[in-house]
Design an enzyme around this catalytic site. Structure first.
Site, PDB file in Angstrom:
ATOM      1  N   ARG A 109       0.855  -1.192   0.000  1.00  0.00           N
ATOM      2  CA  ARG A 109       0.000   0.000   0.000  1.00  0.00           C
ATOM      3  C   ARG A 109       0.880   1.226   0.000  1.00  0.00           C
ATOM      4  O   ARG A 109       1.707   1.383   0.896  1.00  0.00           O
ATOM      5  CB  ARG A 109      -0.842   0.039   1.280  1.00  0.00           C
ATOM      6  CG  ARG A 109      -2.040  -0.772   1.256  1.00  0.00           C
ATOM      7  CD  ARG A 109      -3.066  -0.372   2.272  1.00  0.00           C
ATOM      8  NE  ARG A 109      -2.624   0.045   3.582  1.00  0.00           N
ATOM      9  CZ  ARG A 109      -3.443   0.391   4.560  1.00  0.00           C
ATOM     10  NH1 ARG A 109      -4.743   0.373   4.339  1.00  0.00           N
ATOM     11  NH2 ARG A 109      -3.007   0.759   5.716  1.00  0.00           N
ATOM     12  N   THR A 113      -1.430   7.521  -0.384  1.00  0.00           N
ATOM     13  CA  THR A 113      -2.694   7.339  -1.120  1.00  0.00           C
ATOM     14  C   THR A 113      -3.446   6.084  -0.672  1.00  0.00           C
ATOM     15  O   THR A 113      -4.633   5.950  -0.961  1.00  0.00           O
ATOM     16  CB  THR A 113      -2.419   7.185  -2.627  1.00  0.00           C
ATOM     17  OG1 THR A 113      -1.650   5.971  -2.799  1.00  0.00           O
ATOM     18  CG2 THR A 113      -1.632   8.354  -3.185  1.00  0.00           C
ATOM     19  N   ASP A 205       0.268  -3.252  12.155  1.00  0.00           N
ATOM     20  CA  ASP A 205       0.800  -3.582  10.829  1.00  0.00           C
ATOM     21  C   ASP A 205       1.226  -5.044  10.815  1.00  0.00           C
ATOM     22  O   ASP A 205       2.215  -5.416  11.455  1.00  0.00           O
ATOM     23  CB  ASP A 205       1.985  -2.667  10.505  1.00  0.00           C
ATOM     24  CG  ASP A 205       2.426  -2.837   9.065  1.00  0.00           C
ATOM     25  OD1 ASP A 205       2.749  -3.978   8.666  1.00  0.00           O
ATOM     26  OD2 ASP A 205       2.443  -1.842   8.326  1.00  0.00           O
ATOM     27  N   ASP A 208       4.854  -5.871   9.503  1.00  0.00           N
ATOM     28  CA  ASP A 208       5.897  -5.465  10.456  1.00  0.00           C
ATOM     29  C   ASP A 208       5.928  -6.378  11.677  1.00  0.00           C
ATOM     30  O   ASP A 208       6.995  -6.744  12.165  1.00  0.00           O
ATOM     31  CB  ASP A 208       5.674  -4.017  10.898  1.00  0.00           C
ATOM     32  CG  ASP A 208       6.108  -3.015   9.841  1.00  0.00           C
ATOM     33  OD1 ASP A 208       6.874  -3.410   8.934  1.00  0.00           O
ATOM     34  OD2 ASP A 208       5.686  -1.856   9.907  1.00  0.00           O
TER      35      ASP A 208
HETATM   36  C1  PRP Z   1      -0.939  -4.722   4.333  1.00  0.00           C
HETATM   37  C2  PRP Z   1      -1.700  -6.017   4.401  1.00  0.00           C
HETATM   38  C3  PRP Z   1      -2.481  -6.005   3.122  1.00  0.00           C
HETATM   39  C4  PRP Z   1      -2.799  -4.540   2.955  1.00  0.00           C
HETATM   40  C5  PRP Z   1      -4.223  -4.313   3.382  1.00  0.00           C
HETATM   41  O1  PRP Z   1       0.147  -4.841   3.515  1.00  0.00           O
HETATM   42  O2  PRP Z   1      -0.875  -7.141   4.550  1.00  0.00           O
HETATM   43  O3  PRP Z   1      -1.773  -6.486   2.003  1.00  0.00           O
HETATM   44  O4  PRP Z   1      -1.905  -3.810   3.820  1.00  0.00           O
HETATM   45  O5  PRP Z   1      -4.602  -3.000   3.159  1.00  0.00           O
HETATM   46  P1  PRP Z   1      -5.693  -2.591   2.073  1.00  0.00           P
HETATM   47  O6  PRP Z   1      -6.844  -3.514   2.258  1.00  0.00           O
HETATM   48  O7  PRP Z   1      -6.006  -1.170   2.454  1.00  0.00           O
HETATM   49  O8  PRP Z   1      -5.075  -2.695   0.715  1.00  0.00           O
HETATM   50  P2  PRP Z   1       1.231  -3.642   3.309  1.00  0.00           P
HETATM   51  O9  PRP Z   1       0.816  -2.779   2.188  1.00  0.00           O
HETATM   52  O10 PRP Z   1       1.484  -2.972   4.613  1.00  0.00           O
HETATM   53  O11 PRP Z   1       2.517  -4.428   2.798  1.00  0.00           O
HETATM   54  P3  PRP Z   1       3.465  -5.468   3.562  1.00  0.00           P
HETATM   55  O12 PRP Z   1       2.670  -6.743   3.758  1.00  0.00           O
HETATM   56  O13 PRP Z   1       4.582  -5.645   2.618  1.00  0.00           O
HETATM   57  O14 PRP Z   1       3.862  -4.854   4.873  1.00  0.00           O
HETATM   58  N1  URA Z   2      -2.498  -3.311   6.855  1.00  0.00           N
HETATM   59  C1  URA Z   2      -2.126  -3.765   8.070  1.00  0.00           C
HETATM   60  O1  URA Z   2      -1.118  -4.496   8.196  1.00  0.00           O
HETATM   61  N2  URA Z   2      -2.860  -3.403   9.136  1.00  0.00           N
HETATM   62  C2  URA Z   2      -3.948  -2.636   9.039  1.00  0.00           C
HETATM   63  O2  URA Z   2      -4.596  -2.353  10.066  1.00  0.00           O
HETATM   64  C3  URA Z   2      -4.319  -2.169   7.753  1.00  0.00           C
HETATM   65  C4  URA Z   2      -3.586  -2.529   6.693  1.00  0.00           C
END
Ligand code: PRP
Ligand code: URA
Length: 217
Positions: A109, A113, A205, A208
């Site tokens: 994400r 945005t 998150d 993380d």
């Molecule tokens: C997180 C999560 C999803 C997304 C959900 O990933 O694991 O993929 O956010 O959010 P959305 O429904 O608003 O799209 P992130 O973008 O943080 O990436 P990562 O798993 O690499 O940390």
């Molecule tokens: N992605 C995450 O990992 N946590 C949230 O709460 C939303 C998006």
């Protein structure tokens, strides 16, 4: 049983899942325990998400006689984790379905945005009768899930389910709008998103916390 508020949603309320989810949400839970719990919840969720898979008869010989058993029909299941956090769910499900194939979709994400940015796509051949299980612990705005399912569809996949651990109403509604035939399985339908697009009460998150990288909250 579909959730009363969304016909595309099943909330898996098994007591073991709810117990593990509570520990998962706790900010004191370590990275090591977080990883273990995501795996365990994924295994239990897979039990529910596979309960209507079609089976077919198969002839076998026990040590005593011949009999007709049943086996899961059709092509092997394909698990498709959304990188990174979806990776945490793969092993838990593979324990239950060891023959499953694994594809990968890389999305993150964009911080300001909240729009998904794609960076990787590799899946086994999307034959029509193959079942795809898209995995991501978090369904927040739904942008990542909608993009992942769209990419799978473009590659020819037709039978797609989405497994997550925590879902926000906003994300479930978006999936219903764009991909109404994709059923969502979650351990919890949480209250709402905050202004930064994090789920409340949520668990923070997921990527993380799984990989021990710095929190963006
Ligand atoms: C997180 C999560 C999803 C997304 C959900 O990933 O694991 O993929 O956010 O959010 P959305 O429904 O608003 O799209 P992130 O973008 O943080 O990436 P990562 O798993 O690499 O940390
Ligand atoms: N992605 C995450 O990992 N946590 C949230 O709460 C939303 C998006």
């Amino acid at each position: 049983m579909p959730d009363p508020s969304f016909r595309n949603l099943t909330v898996v309320t098994h007591p073991l899942i709810q117990h593990k989810l509570t520990i998962l949400r706790d900010r004191e839970t370590s990275t090591r325990d977080f990883k273990q719990l995501v795996n365990e919840i994924a295994t239990l969720m897979a039990y529910e998400a596979t309960k209507d898979l079609a089976t077919e008869p198969v002839e076998i010989h026990t040590p005593l006689e011949q009999m007709t058993g049943r086996q899961v029909a059709g092509k092997k299941l394909t698990l498709v984790p959304i990188l990174r956090a979806g990776l945490g769910m793969v092993e838990g499900i593979a324990q239950l379905v060891p023959s499953a194939r694994v594809g990968h979709i890389g999305l993150y994400r964009e911080h300001d945005t909240l729009k998904p940015v794609d960076y990787y796509f590799k899946i086994p051949a999307a034959e029509v009768e193959r079942d795809f299980f898209v995995l991501d612990p978090m369904l927040a705005t739904g942008g990542s899930a909608v993009a992942a399912v769209g990419a799978l569809r473009d590659a020819g996949a037709r039978r797609i389910r989405f497994l997550c651990i925590v879902a926000a109403p906003e994300g479930v509604a978006k999936m219903l709008d764009v991909h109404p035939d994709v059923h969502i399985y979650t351990a919890s339908l949480d209250r709402q998103l905050n202004e930064q697009g994090y789920i409340l009460p949520g668990l923070g998150d997921a990527g993380d916390r799984l990989f021990g990288t710095r929190s963006k909250e």
